[in-house]
Design an enzyme around this catalytic site. Structure first.
Site, PDB file in Angstrom:
ATOM      1  N   SER A  60      -0.553  -0.082   0.812  1.00 56.03           N
ATOM      2  CA  SER A  60      -1.698  -0.513   1.705  1.00 56.03           C
ATOM      3  C   SER A  60      -2.613  -1.545   0.832  1.00 56.03           C
ATOM      4  CB  SER A  60      -2.484   0.647   2.223  1.00 56.03           C
ATOM      5  OG  SER A  60      -3.628   0.176   2.528  1.00 56.03           O
ATOM      6  N   GLY A 105      -5.998  -1.586  -3.183  1.00 52.57           N
ATOM      7  CA  GLY A 105      -4.830  -1.209  -2.779  1.00 52.57           C
ATOM      8  C   GLY A 105      -4.176  -0.081  -3.219  1.00 52.57           C
ATOM      9  N   LYS A 106      -3.148   0.462  -2.516  1.00 50.16           N
ATOM     10  CA  LYS A 106      -2.701   1.849  -3.186  1.00 50.16           C
ATOM     11  C   LYS A 106      -1.284   2.187  -2.628  1.00 50.16           C
ATOM     12  CE  LYS A 106      -4.249   5.270  -5.219  1.00 50.16           C
ATOM     13  NZ  LYS A 106      -5.365   5.251  -6.524  1.00 50.16           N
ATOM     14  N   GLY A 107      -0.430   2.593  -3.082  1.00 51.34           N
ATOM     15  CA  GLY A 107       0.940   2.671  -2.604  1.00 51.34           C
ATOM     16  C   GLY A 107       1.438   4.211  -2.917  1.00 51.34           C
TER      17      GLY A 107
END
Ligand code: GLU
Length: 419
Positions: A60, A105-107
Site C-alpha cells: 500500500s 507505505g507498507k507491504g
C-alpha cells in the site's frame, strides 16, 4: 468477546479526531485518510518438494506528499489488505511526527514464515521483489523490515531489484546488513526510540525512571531491544516480558538480554530459568507497573482490557496496539499513552539515515547515528508536548496526529493538485 477492531477504521478515526484541531479542508482530509494505491498480488513459489504454492501479498502506497513512500514489509498469517492500508497510513503520520522527508507505505505477505525453509523464503521474497520492481526505487518507494523480516530479506529484495534494473541502488530498501549498505544502529533503532520516549515521558511527567517497574508485551526486535536499553541506559527494572507463548515475571527484575538469548536458543521467552513465575499475556498487560510497553501486534489492548490496565504510563513500541476505544478508556482513567508514531519512529528515522548514507556513498559511525536519532526523537517529543499544551488536547496521540497533519497539510497546499 468484542469484535476485533479494523485497524484501517482505527487509523481513520485517529485522523478525524485530530482534524478538528487543524485547518485542513474536508476534501483534502479525505485524501489524507485513504491510500493512493494498493498493489495486491498472488505470488507463485516453488516449494522444496517441487510443488507450487500461492501466497497473497500487498503493498500500500498511502501518501507521497512529503516524499517517497516508506515503510516495512511484514510476513504474518494475519496480514490483510486493511491491515496493510492502516500500517501504511501510520507510516505517513509517523514520518510527519519526526519530520523526515517521506510519505508512507507498507507491504505484507500472508504467510507463516516458520513453516518455510530458507530456500522457500528466499524464492518468496524474490518473487515479491519482482512484483514490487515497477513501483519501488530509491526515489519512489523504499521498503524496510517489519514483523518477521530483517536484514536477510532486505538483502534479497535489494539484490533482485539491482539485478533486474542492471544497476546498483542500495537505497531501494533500508534495514540491510552492514556489508550490503546497511547503517550502524539500524537494528537497535526502534527499541532505542522507545527507550528515549520513555526517558522523555518520565521526565516530562516528573516521575523517576530509575525506580520504575516495566512490563514488555512482545519480545521481537523492538520489545527486546527496548527492554535491554531501558535497563542498561535508564536503570529501570524490567519485571515481566512476554511473547505469543506467554509471559515470564520476576519482581526483582529480569535480565532483559539473558531472556533474549533464551528466546534465541529455544524460540520463546517461556521456560526462562531465572523467572519466578509464568503467566498469560493478558496478565502482563494488566500488571501494576509504572511503565507498560506493548511491542507485539495491533489491537493488543481493546476497550475491555483497557479498563483493567493498572500501569501509569504506556509507551507503544508496536504499531496500533491500542484500539480507539482503549485510548478513550485510558485517557479517562489518566493513564498517559505515548503513541507508536512517536515511540517506534526510531526505526524509520535510522532508515532515513541509512538512505542518506546510501545516496552519498558515505557511511557514519554508530555514535553519529545514535546522536542524530536522539536529536530527532527529543525534538519530536518536544513538538508533541507543545501541541498537547497549546491546543489543550486530551492525550498525546491526538497531539502527535495534530503535528503530523499540520505538516502534511502544508506540504499538500504548497504543491497543489495535479489534474
Ligand atoms: N517497519 C518499521 C515501522 O513500522 C520501519 C519502517 C522503515 O524503516 O521504513 O516503522
Amino acid at each position: 468477546m468484542a469484535e476485533e477492531a479494523n485497524p484501517f477504521e482505527s487509523l481513520q478515526e485517529q485522523i478525524d479526531d485530530a482534524a478538528v484541531h487543524v485547518d485542513v479542508p474536508e476534501d483534502v482530509l479525505e485524501r489524507f485518510k485513504h491510500p493512493e494505491r494498493v498493489l495486491e498480488t498472488n505470488l507463485t513459489v516453488e516449494m522444496d518438494d517441487g510443488s507450487l504454492s500461492i501466497f497473497k501479498a500487498f503493498r500500500s502506497q498511502f501518501n507521497g506528499d512529503r516524499g517517497p513512500y516508506k515503510g516495512g514489509v511484514r510476513y504474518h498469517p494475519g496480514v490483510s489488505r486493511d491491515e496493510v492500508k492502516a500500517l501504511s497510513g501510520w507510516m505517513v503520520y509517523k514520518c510527519g511526527v519526526v519530520d523526515i522527508p517521506y510519505g508512507g507505505g507498507k507491504g505484507g505477505i500472508v504467510v507463516e514464515p516458520r513453516d518455510l525453509s530458507t530456500g522457500e523464503l528466499e524464492r518468496l521474497t524474490r518473487s515479491f521483489a519482482k512484483e514490487l520492481r515497477p513501483i519501488v526505487g530509491e526515489d519512489r518507494d523504499i521498503p524496510a523490515p517489519d514483523v518477521n523480516t530483517g536484514q536477510r530479506e532486505m538483502n534479497w529484495i535489494k539484490d533482485t531489484y539491482e539485478t533486474l534494473e542492471n544497476t546498483t541502488a542500495p537505497g531501494v530498501v533500508t534495514g540491510k546488513a552492514i556489508e550490503s549498505g546497511g547503517s550502524e544502529g539500524r537494528v537497535e533503532a526502534t527499541g532505542r526510540s522507545v527507550m528515549l520516549t520513555a526517558r522523555e515521558a518520565f521526565d516530562y511527567l516528573d516521575r523517576d525512571i530509575e525506580s520504575a517497574t516495566v512490563a514488555v508485551q512482545g519480545y521481537g526486535n523492538a520489545g527486546s531491544v527496548a527492554a535491554k536499553l531501558i535497563e542498561s541506559e535508564l536503570g529501570a527494572n524490567v519485571v515481566a516480558v512476554s511473547d505469543s507463548s506467554g509471559a515470564v515475571h520476576d519482581p526483582g527484575g529480569l535480565d532483559a538480554a539473558a531472556v533474549r538469548s533464551h528466546k534465541d536458543e529455544t524460540g520463546t521467552v517461556t521456560g526462562y530459568p531465572d523467572a519466578s513465575e509464568e503467566f498469560s499475556n493478558e496478565d502482563l498487560l494488566t500488571m501494576d507497573v509504572d511503565l507498560l510497553i506493548p511491542a507485539a501486534l495491533e489491537n493488543a489492548i481493546d476497550g475491555d482490557l483497557a479498563r483493567d490496565v493498572k500501569a501509569d504510563v504506556v509507551v507503544e513500541a508496536a504499531n496500533g496496539p491500542l484500539t480507539p476505544e482503549a485510548d478513550d478508556v485510558l485517557t479517562e482513567s489518566e493513564v498517559y499513552v505515548f503513541p507508536d508514531i512517536l515511540a517506534n519512529a526510531g526505526g524509520v528515522t535510522v532508515s532515513y539515515f541509512e538512505w542518506v548514507q546510501n545516496r552519498q556513498r558515505f557511511y557514519w559511525p554508530e555514535s553519529r547515528v545514535n546522536d542524530e536519532l536522539e536529536r530527532h526523537i527529543v525534538d519530536a517529543f518536544d513538538g508533541l508536548t507543545a501541541a498537547f499544551e497549546n491546543h489543550d488536547l486530551p492525550n498525546f496521540r491526538r497531539a502527535a496526529y495534530v503535528v503530523a497533519l499540520e505538516r502534511l497539510g502544508r506540504a499538500y497546499r504548497e504543491s497543489g493538485t495535479w489534474p
